[in-house]
Design an enzyme around this catalytic site. Structure first.
Site, PDB file in Angstrom:
ATOM      1  N   HIS A 146      50.283 -52.994 -27.617  1.00 30.40           N
ATOM      2  CA  HIS A 146      49.585 -52.134 -28.573  1.00 30.40           C
ATOM      3  C   HIS A 146      50.532 -51.729 -29.710  1.00 30.40           C
ATOM      4  CE1 HIS A 146      45.889 -49.336 -28.879  1.00 30.40           C
ATOM      5  NE2 HIS A 146      46.386 -49.542 -30.085  1.00 30.40           N
ATOM      6  N   ARG A 184      39.953 -52.510 -29.990  1.00 27.67           N
ATOM      7  CA  ARG A 184      40.050 -51.789 -28.721  1.00 27.67           C
ATOM      8  C   ARG A 184      39.725 -52.755 -27.594  1.00 27.67           C
ATOM      9  NH1 ARG A 184      42.717 -48.619 -30.985  1.00 27.67           N
ATOM     10  NH2 ARG A 184      42.464 -46.340 -31.150  1.00 27.67           N
ATOM     11  N   GLU A 240      43.857 -50.317 -20.507  1.00 28.06           N
ATOM     12  CA  GLU A 240      45.222 -50.086 -20.973  1.00 28.06           C
ATOM     13  C   GLU A 240      45.829 -48.830 -20.340  1.00 28.06           C
ATOM     14  OE1 GLU A 240      46.853 -49.373 -25.479  1.00 28.06           O
ATOM     15  OE2 GLU A 240      45.322 -50.924 -25.175  1.00 28.06           O
TER      16      GLU A 240
END
Length: 313
Positions: free
Chosen positions: A280, A233, A262
């Site tokens: 991602h 993450r 993000e």
């Protein structure tokens, strides 16, 4: 029973969901906002949220019909689990299904960053390649190097196996609890792993305790030729500190599939040729997303039927 799916899933998963539930879906691919979340909690029996759906404490302050949250994904740092439980909801996730695909993306980032593949691809596309020569775009040879894994769970172990068995790498790792991992050596701190490895790979779960675990101190321990890879993450890394280290040439490069804010990626990061940036892609294969969807649906059915779900968090 009514199921709210925050973002459309593969067709096979949606068909299976409709066979068990009265399903509500959204047209948007963006995360649900607070009003949408509160409305869904008040009108559905189970919610199937995913990355970015901000289920903080305030989401559970209104009327709640829902019995649980069947999260689509292994990471659940977008859910305040304690607040959800206090409101009477069960929370589940989809571990296991994501392991190999995420480890494969780690290998993609390791190889692309070490061998400057993204930079080279941009050079060719721009029409600026003038031909082969002996010192062209020299990168880091990964075979026989040392991999450092931060977080030796399922995904960390899968990355370590690929690097040790496939590339002959020595593997060192940091983990909060002691683990015996064949072919790997546990070290006592994040800084020690960063100082030892040629490639540092983050494979931790995102929690309040791991936020900015990789900040100025850890980055200062990474050797100038070494690269940092993050498939976990984004907020585990202090992005501003990473940019500073990269701009100053204090580390060799970075491969990132996730970002602190993000989908925003700082322009300073985008300008750096020493960085490989992916959108991602960790679990982005049809087979894996279908497996994640089936696992989330199994959890949702169990919640709706009042049974213990297979994958509680």
């Amino acid at each position: 029973m009514k199921l709210h799916v925050s973002r459309i899933l593969p067709d096979s998963v949606m068909d299976a969901a409709r066979a068990h539930f009265d399903v509500t879906t959204r047209d948007s691919t963006q995360p649900m906002d607070l009003d949408e979340i509160r409305a869904a909690l008040a009108t559905h029996d189970v919610l199937l949220p995913t990355l970015g759906d901000a289920l903080g404490a305030e989401a559970f302050s209104g009327e709640i019909r829902a019995k649980g949250l069947a999260n689509f994904g292994v990471g659940y740092n977008h859910i305040d689990v304690a607040a959800a439980r206090a409101a009477g909801l069960v929370v589940t996730n989809t571990p296991g299904a994501v392991t190999d695909a995420t480890a494969d993306i780690a290998m993609t980032l390791i190889l692309m960053t070490a061998r400057r593949a993204a930079e080279g691809e941009r050079l060719v596309r721009a029409g600026d390649w003038s031909g082969w020569h002996p010192t062209q775009m020299l990168g880091l040879h990964v075979t026989g190097k040392t991999l450092g894994v931060i977080g030796m769970g399922r995904i960390g172990q899968a990355i370590a196996h690929r690097c040790h068995a496939g590339f002959g790498m020595e593997v060192v790792f940091y983990n909060r609890s002691e683990k015996e991992i064949p072919g790997a050596r546990q070290l006592g701190s994040v800084a020690e792993v960063c100082a030892t490895a040629d490639i540092v790979c983050i494979a931790l779960a995102a929690t309040p305790e791991t936020r900015h675990l990789i900040a100025a101190e850890a980055l200062a321990a990474i050797r100038p030729h070494a690269i940092l890879v993050n498939i976990a993450r984004g907020d585990i890394i202090d992005e501003a500190a990473l940019i500073d280290a990269l701009q100053a040439g204090r580390i060799g490069g970075a491969g990132l599939d996730v970002y602190e804010h993000e989908p925003h990626v700082p322009e300073a990061l985008r300008r750096l040729d020493t960085v490989t940036l992916l959108p991602h892609l960790g679990t982005a294969t049809l087979e894996v997303r279908e497996a994640m969807g089936r696992m989330a649906l199994d959890n949702a059915i169990a919640i709706a039927e009042g049974r213990a779900p297979p994958n509680p968090v």
